[in-house]
Design an enzyme around this catalytic site. Structure first.
Site, PDB file in Angstrom:
ATOM      1  N   ASP A 190      38.747  42.808  39.603  1.00  0.00           N
ATOM      2  CA  ASP A 190      38.640  42.849  38.285  1.00  0.00           C
ATOM      3  C   ASP A 190      37.708  41.883  37.418  1.00  0.00           C
ATOM      4  O   ASP A 190      36.801  41.463  38.315  1.00  0.00           O
ATOM      5  CB  ASP A 190      40.370  42.834  37.927  1.00  0.00           C
ATOM      6  CG  ASP A 190      40.879  41.497  38.210  1.00  0.00           C
ATOM      7  OD1 ASP A 190      40.138  40.373  38.303  1.00  0.00           O
ATOM      8  OD2 ASP A 190      42.065  41.578  38.261  1.00  0.00           O
ATOM      9  N   SER A 191      38.015  41.402  36.232  1.00  0.00           N
ATOM     10  CA  SER A 191      37.291  40.564  35.742  1.00  0.00           C
ATOM     11  C   SER A 191      36.949  39.228  36.247  1.00  0.00           C
ATOM     12  O   SER A 191      35.887  38.584  36.112  1.00  0.00           O
ATOM     13  CB  SER A 191      37.772  40.525  34.238  1.00  0.00           C
ATOM     14  OG  SER A 191      39.216  39.761  34.456  1.00  0.00           O
ATOM     15  N   ILE A 192      37.754  38.555  37.022  1.00  0.00           N
ATOM     16  CA  ILE A 192      37.807  37.413  37.748  1.00  0.00           C
ATOM     17  C   ILE A 192      36.688  37.348  39.012  1.00  0.00           C
ATOM     18  O   ILE A 192      36.072  36.420  39.183  1.00  0.00           O
ATOM     19  CB  ILE A 192      39.079  36.943  38.178  1.00  0.00           C
ATOM     20  CG1 ILE A 192      40.067  36.888  37.185  1.00  0.00           C
ATOM     21  CG2 ILE A 192      39.014  35.517  38.898  1.00  0.00           C
ATOM     22  CD1 ILE A 192      41.484  36.366  37.522  1.00  0.00           C
TER      23      ILE A 192
ATOM     24  N   GLN B 190      33.249  38.199  36.886  1.00  0.00           N
ATOM     25  CA  GLN B 190      32.732  36.988  36.165  1.00  0.00           C
ATOM     26  C   GLN B 190      32.241  35.995  37.469  1.00  0.00           C
ATOM     27  O   GLN B 190      31.740  35.206  37.075  1.00  0.00           O
ATOM     28  CB  GLN B 190      33.727  36.336  35.166  1.00  0.00           C
ATOM     29  CG  GLN B 190      33.861  37.156  34.065  1.00  0.00           C
ATOM     30  CD  GLN B 190      35.014  36.634  33.351  1.00  0.00           C
ATOM     31  OE1 GLN B 190      35.721  35.524  33.534  1.00  0.00           O
ATOM     32  NE2 GLN B 190      35.468  37.397  32.449  1.00  0.00           N
TER      33      GLN B 190
ATOM     34  N   HIS C 124      41.704  33.455  32.975  1.00  0.00           N
ATOM     35  CA  HIS C 124      40.259  33.329  33.751  1.00  0.00           C
ATOM     36  C   HIS C 124      39.943  31.865  34.116  1.00  0.00           C
ATOM     37  O   HIS C 124      40.493  31.108  33.574  1.00  0.00           O
ATOM     38  CB  HIS C 124      39.249  34.094  33.031  1.00  0.00           C
ATOM     39  CG  HIS C 124      39.407  35.494  32.435  1.00  0.00           C
ATOM     40  ND1 HIS C 124      39.834  35.717  31.289  1.00  0.00           N
ATOM     41  CD2 HIS C 124      39.165  36.435  33.056  1.00  0.00           C
ATOM     42  CE1 HIS C 124      40.023  37.148  31.419  1.00  0.00           C
ATOM     43  NE2 HIS C 124      39.653  37.662  32.393  1.00  0.00           N
TER      44      HIS C 124
END
Length: 245
Positions: free
Chosen positions: A10-12, A15, A191
């Site tokens: 996912d976003s982790i 990024q 995050h």
């Protein structure tokens, strides 16, 4: 061809190629040894990730990856009665989805190293403050995740890894072993900070070193510059292709 490391999450994960990110660190560490491929999807849960499998890991793929990291759970663990409820996936389904993702990767090659990473811990106060600052959300409504819930998903992730005989990094547990983890490792309650990214990077290197994919154990894709025949570089490449040097 260089071996491929695919980072799926996912976003982790999305990024992770930012400055100081764990994916960027992996790319730097394995320069000229492996191609690190970013497949991070911000906001995704494991239910939505299943729909990507046919595109990312299609049946019959000849060039199977050497490594696949599977890093989901932070969105699955969103509370079912709060503002992020559309991302919520019940724990049993989350665990089953992880097993299905693992199965899809294993169908490509039994030699692919699969590493599950549990969701990180959650610092609820910072999540509330972030939602209030960015979106003007009511503090109660902003409380969309809890650390206890994240822990239940982390436990399910560890169980799925054991059931499927995959490697696992229990990020939720190891991060909380350090005092001040709430702001040391998390920049907004969820995050990762640069130090948080470093924890993922270091833990992943430990697994890679243990499973025969250390930097030292892997070959250069072409000879180092000192081994190139300066007068006849084509000869160097010919020897590489025909003599296995």
């Amino acid at each position: 061809m260089r071996p491929r490391f695919i980072l799926f999450g996912d976003s982790i994960t999305q990024q992770s190629f930012s400055p100081g990110g764990w994916g960027a660190g992996l790319t730097d560490r394995y320069a000229r040894k492996a191609d690190v491929v970013l497949r991070g999807y911000s906001g995704y849960n494991t239910r939505w990730a299943l729909f990507l499998l046919g595109k990312l890991f299609p049946a019959g793929l000849q060039d199977a990856p050497a490594l696949v990291t599977i890093f989901f759970g932070a969105n699955d663990a969103a509370l079912p009665d709060r503002s992020h409820k559309r991302q919520h996936v019940p724990v049993p389904e989350y665990k089953a989805n992880l097993c299905e993702i693992i199965s899809a990767v294993k169908s490509l090659s039994k030699d692919t190293l699969i590493v599950l990473i549990t969701p990180p811990p959650v610092y609820e106060k910072a999540l509330q403050e972030t939602a209030w600052k960015l979106y003007g959300a009511d503090p109660e409504e902003a409380f969309s995740r809890t650390n206890d819930a994240a822990g239940r998903y982390a436990k399910a992730c560890v169980e799925a890894a054991g059931q499927a005989e995959a490697s696992v990094i229990d990020l939720w547990t190891c991060m909380q072993e350090k005092p001040g983890w709430q702001t040391r490792y998390l920049r907004d309650g969820l995050h990762l900070t640069a130090e948080g990214n470093a924890v993922v990077f270091e833990k992943l290197l430990e697994v890679l070193n243990d499973k025969g994919l250390s930097f030292e154990a892997m070959r250069w894709d072409f000879p180092e510059y000192g081994d190139v025949n300066a007068d006849n570089p084509v000869k160097t490449l010919w020897e590489l292709q025909n003599c296995g040097k």
